[in-house]
Design an enzyme around this catalytic site. Structure first.
Site: not given
Length: 295
Positions: A124, A200
């Protein structure tokens, strides 16, 4: 005007570390979704509340239906055919052999039956992910600039606009889609400060409004096609990863959630973190499309 008709409730208690990828598959009237970190694919039959699950050979970001009756799974190792009758996975293509630290994260099918999906850095941090289109020749075409965590994409009802998310930077982009799948006119659609949560997985309703789950934002947002915030639905858990329309009228919104980011104390305060949620809305989703190209 608000379109929310009921409060989000937990309908499947999983406590998933990273629930993701809900999709309503019209042909069997069921919701499919995954738990990326537990290496699981799930199928929920809302009529009976029966749930099935399958082990995956690695992290799986999504599973989507094909026009030939099969399913395509987005694994860390690339796209694969998935046969739920045997549980077998047959590899198709790895879009990024040069990025072994990446994994596939989210995907959708456009109105033409083309598969689009994103990759991301599993750590990430590295800006090594992008959105791909699966071409008719079975090759993966990189279509957006790189970022650390891609999400989406999602398409407008007419298929002429694509929306994709740079989760780490809180940015949602829109692009025009040409007939051949080429993207142009990239523009910023919405920006969400980190203090309000990280955008998201997105989806689009029949009015062309964009719904997006908020990771660490305690809810789901609905935006107009012009990028105006219309509505925010509050959840009892902090990380909503993606929503998908389902049910016979496509007026049930299913939402996957996550628990992997929580401390033990936070987990105790959010006992339904990682569960599958559902709530009702007045505006339906768009009918699902099956993959018809490149498989």
């Amino acid at each position: 005007m608000a379109v929310q008709r009921s409060e989000p409730v937990s309908i499947v208690q999983l406590g998933a570390p990273l629930g993701e990828g809900p999709v309503w598959v019209e042909r069997d009237a069921a919701l499919w979704f995954v738990d990326i970190k537990s290496y699981r694919i799930y199928r929920l039959d809302p009529e009976t509340n029966a749930i099935q699950s399958w082990q995956t050979p690695g992290q799986c970001g999504f599973v989507l239906p094909c026009a030939d009756g099969g399913l395509i799974a987005g694994l860390q190792s690339g796209l694969a055919r998935f046969d739920p009758t045997t549980g077998a996975f047959v590899p198709l293509v790895d879009p990024e052999p040069q990025h072994p630290g990446n994994r596939l994260n989210d995907g959708t099918v456009d109105p033409h039956g083309r598969l689009w999906f994103g990759t991301m850095d599993d750590g990430e941090t590295a800006e090594s992910g992008t959105i791909y289109r699966l071409g008719a020749d079975g090759r993966c075409v990189a279509s957006t600039p790189s970022c650390a965590i891609t999400n989406g994409p999602a398409f407008s009802p007419d298929g002429r606009t694509i929306y994709h998310v740079d989760t780490g930077k809180g940015l949602i982009y829109a692009c025009s889609v040409d007939e051949d799948g080429t993207l142009s006119d990239a523009r910023l659609f919405a920006q969400i400060p980190n203090s309000e949560g990280h955008p998201d997985g997105p989806t689009v309703d029949a009015e062309g409004c964009i719904w997006v789950g908020l990771y660490n934002g305690w809810g789901v947002r609905r935006y107009s096609p012009k990028g105006e915030l219309l509505e925010q639905i509050r959840f009892p858990v902090s990380a909503i990863t993606k929503v998908a329309f389902g049910g016979p009228e496509r007026k049930t919104l299913y939402a996957t959630t996550a628990s992997k980011h929580l401390s033990a104390a936070e987990r105790a305060e959010q006992p339904h973190a990682g569960d599958l949620f559902a709530f009702e809305v007045d505006v339906p989703g768009i009918p699902g499309v099956e993959i018809r190209h490149g498989i």
